[in-house]
Design a protein around this motif. Sequence first.
Motif, short mmCIF file in Angstrom:
data_model
loop_
_atom_site.label_atom_id
_atom_site.label_comp_id
_atom_site.label_asym_id
_atom_site.label_seq_id
_atom_site.Cartn_x
_atom_site.Cartn_y
_atom_site.Cartn_z
N HIS A 165 73.52 42.73 25.92
CA HIS A 165 74.60 43.70 25.94
C HIS A 165 75.54 43.39 24.79
O HIS A 165 76.10 42.29 24.70
CB HIS A 165 75.35 43.64 27.28
CG HIS A 165 76.43 44.64 27.39
ND1 HIS A 165 77.75 44.31 27.62
CD2 HIS A 165 76.40 46.00 27.28
CE1 HIS A 165 78.49 45.39 27.67
NE2 HIS A 165 77.70 46.44 27.47
N GLY A 167 78.21 45.54 23.75
CA GLY A 167 79.51 46.23 23.80
C GLY A 167 79.31 47.72 24.02
O GLY A 167 78.20 48.19 24.20
N THR A 169 82.34 47.81 26.03
CA THR A 169 83.06 47.26 27.17
C THR A 169 82.62 45.83 27.40
O THR A 169 81.42 45.54 27.31
CB THR A 169 82.79 48.11 28.43
OG1 THR A 169 83.11 49.46 28.16
CG2 THR A 169 83.60 47.60 29.61
N PRO A 170 83.52 44.90 27.71
CA PRO A 170 83.09 43.53 28.03
C PRO A 170 82.04 43.53 29.14
O PRO A 170 82.11 44.33 30.09
CB PRO A 170 84.39 42.86 28.49
CG PRO A 170 85.47 43.62 27.80
CD PRO A 170 84.99 45.05 27.74
N THR A 171 81.07 42.65 29.01
CA THR A 171 79.95 42.64 29.95
C THR A 171 80.42 42.45 31.38
O THR A 171 79.89 43.06 32.31
CB THR A 171 78.95 41.54 29.56
OG1 THR A 171 78.56 41.73 28.21
CG2 THR A 171 77.70 41.61 30.45
N GLU A 173 83.06 43.53 32.77
CA GLU A 173 83.51 44.82 33.29
C GLU A 173 82.34 45.77 33.50
O GLU A 173 82.33 46.57 34.45
CB GLU A 173 84.52 45.44 32.33
CG GLU A 173 85.83 44.66 32.20
CD GLU A 173 86.80 45.30 31.22
OE1 GLU A 173 86.64 46.51 30.95
OE2 GLU A 173 87.70 44.61 30.73
N SER A 174 81.35 45.70 32.63
CA SER A 174 80.21 46.60 32.73
C SER A 174 79.40 46.35 34.00
O SER A 174 78.96 47.29 34.67
CB SER A 174 79.32 46.46 31.50
OG SER A 174 80.00 46.88 30.33
N ARG A 177 80.35 48.15 36.97
CA ARG A 177 79.91 49.55 37.04
C ARG A 177 78.45 49.64 37.43
O ARG A 177 78.04 50.56 38.13
CB ARG A 177 80.08 50.23 35.67
CG ARG A 177 81.45 50.65 35.30
CD ARG A 177 81.44 51.71 34.17
NE ARG A 177 80.35 51.52 33.21
CZ ARG A 177 80.44 50.80 32.10
NH1 ARG A 177 81.56 50.14 31.83
NH2 ARG A 177 79.42 50.70 31.27
#
Length: 273
Positions: A165, A167, A169-171, A173-174, A177
């Motif tokens: 990953h 980006g 979004t920081p991993t 945070e991802s 989701r």
Amino acid sequence: MAELRTPRSLIVTLYGAYGRPSDDAPFAVAELIRLLHAVGVDAPSVRSCVSRLKRRGLLVAARAADGSAGYALSPDARQLLDDGDRRIYRRPAPRLADGWVLAVFSVPEAERSKRHVLRSRLARLGFGTAAPGVWIAPAGLYEETRHTLERLELAPYVDLFRGHHLGFTPTRESVARWWDLDAVARLHHDFLELHEPVLRDWESTAPPDTAPRPQAAYRDYILALDSWRQLPYADPGLPPELLPDHWPGARSAEVFGRLHDRLRDAGEHFVRG
């Protein structure tokens, strides 16, 4: 979500724990009834569930050692349980550097039923949803994923990729989701609520070098294993640095491991007795 405790689930758990001896000796029907009665399943439910498992090809009729009617695992069922062992008992510590495996699939509209099977199977393997048709999991699940999709003849609809990953979004945070981590945490807390007191009782009433009572050890082990074996599939096994603070997964794994070490072999005396 974890499977609710049912007669079917407990029968599968019994075979997973004690139904794979080196000589493939089947369980006699009378023995299945005795062993399931010890964890609260009545004889009609045992017979009904065994019949359904036989129709699904998971159990096969066979003669027990005393010549009575019995059931053994089919080769496919044994393979499924062997695959499960790697998650339930020997799951390696995840590392962020290992990266991810992505499953990208496309199923023709004429075969939409396979789309549902594919989604449900990926979810049961521990995949999260990164985008429509794009599922993601820690890279350590690659081999099991490939084997499962090939066995279910779903491989033609899927492309698998390894990657990292990058980006934006920081991993950390991802992943919040991609997976419902609150729901996974609740499963761990539910397991701890049920089985941590059981572990405390065993450790407070019997020294480690004292042999546990076989029937009680069997009952508590089967119930703990039946709860636990769902969790390594609901929880994808994310690296610790990506998890919320105070994540309960390590504690629930420790509790199950200590119950396994203390009770599994003692329970086998009740099974074989």
